[in-house]
Design a protein around this motif. Structure first.
Motif, short mmCIF file in Angstrom:
data_model
loop_
_atom_site.label_atom_id
_atom_site.label_comp_id
_atom_site.label_asym_id
_atom_site.label_seq_id
_atom_site.Cartn_x
_atom_site.Cartn_y
_atom_site.Cartn_z
N ALA A 1 0.83 -1.20 0.00
CA ALA A 1 0.00 0.00 0.00
C ALA A 1 0.87 1.26 0.00
O ALA A 1 0.59 2.23 -0.71
CB ALA A 1 -0.94 -0.01 1.20
N THR A 2 1.93 1.25 0.80
CA THR A 2 2.85 2.39 0.82
C THR A 2 3.54 2.56 -0.51
O THR A 2 3.69 3.68 -1.02
CB THR A 2 3.90 2.19 1.94
OG1 THR A 2 3.24 1.99 3.19
CG2 THR A 2 4.82 3.39 2.03
N LEU A 3 3.95 1.46 -1.11
CA LEU A 3 4.63 1.51 -2.41
C LEU A 3 3.71 2.06 -3.49
O LEU A 3 4.12 2.88 -4.33
CB LEU A 3 5.14 0.12 -2.78
CG LEU A 3 6.01 0.01 -4.03
CD1 LEU A 3 7.27 0.85 -3.87
CD2 LEU A 3 6.38 -1.44 -4.29
N LEU A 4 2.45 1.63 -3.48
CA LEU A 4 1.49 2.13 -4.47
C LEU A 4 1.24 3.62 -4.29
O LEU A 4 1.06 4.35 -5.27
CB LEU A 4 0.18 1.35 -4.36
CG LEU A 4 0.22 -0.11 -4.83
CD1 LEU A 4 -1.13 -0.78 -4.59
CD2 LEU A 4 0.60 -0.18 -6.31
N VAL B 1 11.14 2.50 -9.74
CA VAL B 1 11.33 2.08 -8.36
C VAL B 1 11.78 0.63 -8.28
O VAL B 1 12.42 0.21 -7.31
CB VAL B 1 10.02 2.31 -7.56
CG1 VAL B 1 9.02 1.18 -7.81
CG2 VAL B 1 10.32 2.41 -6.06
N ALA B 2 11.45 -0.16 -9.31
CA ALA B 2 11.91 -1.56 -9.36
C ALA B 2 13.32 -1.66 -9.92
O ALA B 2 13.85 -2.77 -10.04
CB ALA B 2 10.95 -2.39 -10.21
N ILE C 1 13.95 14.14 -9.87
CA ILE C 1 12.88 13.32 -9.31
C ILE C 1 13.17 11.83 -9.55
O ILE C 1 12.97 10.99 -8.67
CB ILE C 1 11.53 13.72 -9.91
CG1 ILE C 1 11.17 15.15 -9.50
CG2 ILE C 1 10.43 12.75 -9.46
CD1 ILE C 1 9.92 15.68 -10.18
N THR C 2 13.65 11.53 -10.74
CA THR C 2 14.00 10.14 -11.06
C THR C 2 15.09 9.62 -10.13
O THR C 2 15.02 8.49 -9.64
CB THR C 2 14.48 10.03 -12.51
OG1 THR C 2 13.45 10.51 -13.38
CG2 THR C 2 14.80 8.58 -12.87
N SER C 3 16.09 10.42 -9.86
CA SER C 3 17.18 10.01 -8.96
C SER C 3 16.65 9.73 -7.57
O SER C 3 17.04 8.74 -6.93
CB SER C 3 18.25 11.10 -8.91
OG SER C 3 18.76 11.36 -10.20
N VAL C 4 15.75 10.60 -7.09
CA VAL C 4 15.16 10.38 -5.75
C VAL C 4 14.38 9.08 -5.72
O VAL C 4 14.49 8.29 -4.77
CB VAL C 4 14.25 11.57 -5.38
CG1 VAL C 4 13.51 11.29 -4.08
CG2 VAL C 4 15.07 12.85 -5.25
N LEU C 5 13.61 8.81 -6.77
CA LEU C 5 12.80 7.60 -6.81
C LEU C 5 13.67 6.35 -6.88
O LEU C 5 13.35 5.31 -6.28
CB LEU C 5 11.85 7.65 -8.00
CG LEU C 5 10.78 6.56 -8.06
CD1 LEU C 5 9.93 6.57 -6.80
CD2 LEU C 5 9.91 6.72 -9.29
N ILE C 6 14.79 6.42 -7.60
CA ILE C 6 15.70 5.28 -7.66
C ILE C 6 16.30 4.98 -6.30
O ILE C 6 16.41 3.82 -5.89
CB ILE C 6 16.80 5.54 -8.71
CG1 ILE C 6 16.21 5.55 -10.11
CG2 ILE C 6 17.90 4.48 -8.61
CD1 ILE C 6 17.19 5.93 -11.19
N ILE D 1 13.89 0.38 -0.37
CA ILE D 1 12.75 -0.43 0.07
C ILE D 1 12.65 -1.78 -0.63
O ILE D 1 11.79 -2.59 -0.27
CB ILE D 1 11.43 0.34 -0.16
CG1 ILE D 1 11.19 0.55 -1.66
CG2 ILE D 1 11.43 1.65 0.58
CD1 ILE D 1 9.88 1.24 -1.97
N ILE D 2 13.53 -2.05 -1.60
CA ILE D 2 13.39 -3.28 -2.37
C ILE D 2 13.59 -4.53 -1.52
O ILE D 2 13.06 -5.60 -1.81
CB ILE D 2 14.38 -3.27 -3.56
CG1 ILE D 2 13.97 -4.32 -4.59
CG2 ILE D 2 15.81 -3.48 -3.08
CD1 ILE D 2 14.73 -4.22 -5.89
N ALA D 3 14.35 -4.40 -0.42
CA ALA D 3 14.61 -5.56 0.44
C ALA D 3 13.61 -5.69 1.58
O ALA D 3 13.70 -6.64 2.36
CB ALA D 3 16.01 -5.48 1.01
N VAL D 4 12.66 -4.76 1.67
CA VAL D 4 11.73 -4.79 2.81
C VAL D 4 10.88 -6.06 2.84
O VAL D 4 10.83 -6.75 3.86
CB VAL D 4 10.84 -3.52 2.80
CG1 VAL D 4 9.73 -3.65 3.84
CG2 VAL D 4 11.69 -2.30 3.09
#
Length: 292
Positions: free
Chosen positions: A175-178, A212-213, A230-235, A241-244
């Motif tokens: 939900a947070t990711l979406l 983000v993936a 913005i792209t750099s921040v999202l990366i 969070i990818i390992a969460v």
């Protein structure tokens, strides 16, 4: 004699056997051949079935290759119908030899057996559905039965149990990711605009998911300096969070593998918890009280 033998009861998760319609005669012999794998002929039946499944899946895959299809389409088409009629006869046989055919038809293996033959028949009305025949590869799950790997079903149960226990945490994470995806998708739609490829907020959301993936297909990319920021921040967020979900599931799995404990306080040293089958304190060795 209609009552099944006691030995015909289902034994485990992967070897789901059903009561035979008869315990003698040809019907029972076919039941043993189809649902058992102890005798050589029963095992050979399963091995030939697995070989036929692999061959039928290979036929569908080869028929999707343009160069192969142009030269061998006729032969591959006939082979596909041969395997479909063969699996149809086997499915009818399974329904015939069990005492409750509807129970088998509604089971996991029964549903897979039916789905394995439906696409070919549906292709008469919808030609594109023929490619869905590869779903019959799921029938290879019977290899657990043939190779006698069903003893490991309890280990699979541990994995499923850990996944179920972590479902709420994973739901919160998704939900947070979406939410992040929606916000960044809308932001890029405003910053870059339709002329840069971000024609709508859903398109921006698609870009945000890819970013983000950390996949980065490159079909849509920002061109402005602020868009790249913005792209750099999202990366960075994606790497953070990818390992969460992996950590959540691993923690629950480790918890499942820990020995079960019970709350019983040692009267000598006061240690409050011990393993469920412990008779003595693991710290001082004193006998544990049995009435707690």
């Amino acid at each position: 004699m209609d009552d099944p033998n006691a030995t015909e009861r289902p034994r485990n998760l992967f070897e789901k056997e059903y009561y035979p319609a008869s315990t003698s005669g040809a019907r029972y012999r076919w039941y043993r051949l189809v649902f058992h794998h102890d005798a050589p002929d029963e095992r050979n039946f399963d091995l030939w079935l697995i070989a036929a499944i692999l061959a039928s899946v290979a036929v569908v895959i080869l028929d999707s290759v343009p160069a192969v299809k142009a030269q061998w389409h006729g032969a591959l088409y006939l082979a596909e119908w041969f395997f479909t009629l063969l699996f149809t006869a086997e499915y009818i046989l399974r329904l015939w030899v069990v005492r409750k055919p509807l129970r088998y038809a509604r089971s996991f293996y029964g549903a897979i057996d039916l789905l394995a033959i439906l696409p070919t028949f549906l292709s008469l009305l919808f030609p594109a559905s023929a490619s869905l025949t590869v779903i019959r590869a799921l029938r290879l799950l019977r290899i657990f039965r043939v190779l006698k790997l069903v003893e490991y079903s309890s280990e699979a149960g541990v994995l499923i149990e850990a996944l179920l226990r972590s479902r709420r945490k994973i739901f919160v994470f998704i939900a947070t990711l979406l939410t992040i995806v929606v916000i960044f998708g809308a932001l890029m739609y405003v910053v870059e605009g339709p002329e840069k490829g971000f024609t709508s907020i859903p398109t921006g959301m698609y870009w945000a998911i890819v970013t983000v993936a950390t996949v980065g297909f490159g079909d849509i990319a920002p061109t402005t300096s602020f868009g790249r920021f913005i792209t750099s921040v999202l990366i960075v967020i994606g790497y953070s969070i990818i390992a969460v979900p992996t950590g959540i599931y691993t923690a629950e799995l480790a918890r499942s593998l820990q020995p079960k404990r019970r709350v019983v306080r040692c009267t000598e040293c006061g240690l409050p918890d011990h393993e469920s089958d412990a008779w003595h304190c693991r710290k001082c060795g004193r006998s544990l009280p049995s009435d707690q």
